[in-house]
Design an enzyme around this catalytic site. Structure first.
Site: not given
Ligand code: NAP
Length: 252
Positions: A45, A81
């Site tokens: 990420k 997210d």
């Protein structure tokens, strides 16, 4: 979830899992092979966010991405997210405004949680991490507090409204051998407990026992995927089809 969504809407995509430790190579492959979208997970990420051509506001602010969209060979990085966290909290009736939020962890998921708490108007955000320097660095980036080792867990938790586990504590193995930084018995009904881990953990079990508000990681997983689906396809995600695919996978 994504394949169930493609089938439900009759879209000509397929979603497959690639396992690699080489983020740079994987991102290059996306350009060379004309892959439309990626979901990125641990450990890609943060590195992924510096390899794409452009970042969304959340991707830039969080410094980590979980989604890449290949738009005519321009790679755009997003972070859904935070959307997943917001939606999961909304569903559970938890409002962060003016509240004290305590985040465990200092990786990509914790960065999203802190970003989300700050942008959601939390009154105070505290970051605790196994490696203190990483908590300090994250706290500096978002102008929030890092755990102070002169504090005690009971005194901090007694004033906490939302506890978020954004570390993989409890992700594997049996619950009895899992080590949290505080004794779980001190949890009480005053908290909302959000565990990003997508299985039933000892933390969630104790929170349920104490009748705390519980937000399981599976809800975040669903909602962040709905956001990804929209970015990949430009279509509204079919909630029912994707949710039942997730529930069946988690039940296996
Ligand atoms: P990451 O970038 O690798 O960060 C992991 C963090 O957890 C680090 O701060 C690390 O501490 C800490 N940590 C790791 N193992 C630990 C342990 N045994 N005890 C205490 N702390 C530990 O990972 P991430 O991407 O942030 O993901 C973290 C968790 O969130 C994972 O379980 C992931 O599956 C989950 N997640 C769930 C969703 C969802 O949709 N539900 C979405 C994203 C992530 P150090 O700094 O000391 O190494």
């Amino acid at each position: 979830m994504h394949n169930a969504g493609f089938t439900a809407l009759g879209l000509p995509y397929t979603y497959v899992a690639f396992k690699t430790t080489d983020t740079d190579f994987a991102i290059q492959a996306m350009r060379k092979l004309g892959i439309r979208g990626y979901s990125l997970t641990i450990p890609h990420k943060e590195r992924g966010s510096v390899l794409v051509d452009r970042l969304s506001v959340e991707g830039r602010r969080i410094g980590a991405i979980n989604t890449v969209v290949n738009d005519g060979n321009e790679l755009v990085g997003y972070n859904t997210d935070c959307l997943g966290i917001d939606q999961a909290l909304l569903e559970a009736g938890v409002d962060q405004r003016g509240k004290r939020v305590l985040v465990l962890g200092a990786g990509g998921a914790a960065r999203a949680a802190v970003y989300c708490a700050v942008s959601g108007g939390a009154g105070e955000v505290i970051v605790y991490n196994r490696t203190p320097t990483r908590a300090e660095s994250l706290a500096r980036d978002f102008n929030v507090k890092a755990w102070d080792y002169t504090w005690t867990w009971p005194s901090v938790l007694s004033e906490t409204d939302l506890l978020i586990n954004a570390a993989p504590i409890g992700m594997t193995g049996d619950n009895s051998s899992v080590e949290y930084p505080f004794p779980l018995e001190i949890l009480s009904s005053r908290y909302a407990v959000f565990d990003m881990v997508t299985r039933e953990t000892a933390l969630l079990a104790e929170a349920r026992k104490k009748r705390a508000t519980v937000i399981p990681g599976s809800r975040m997983l669903l909602f962040q995927a709905l956001g990804q689906f929209q970015l990949f396809t430009g279509e509204n995600a079919p909630l029912g089809a994707m949710e039942s695919a997730l529930m069946s996978a988690l039940a296996e």
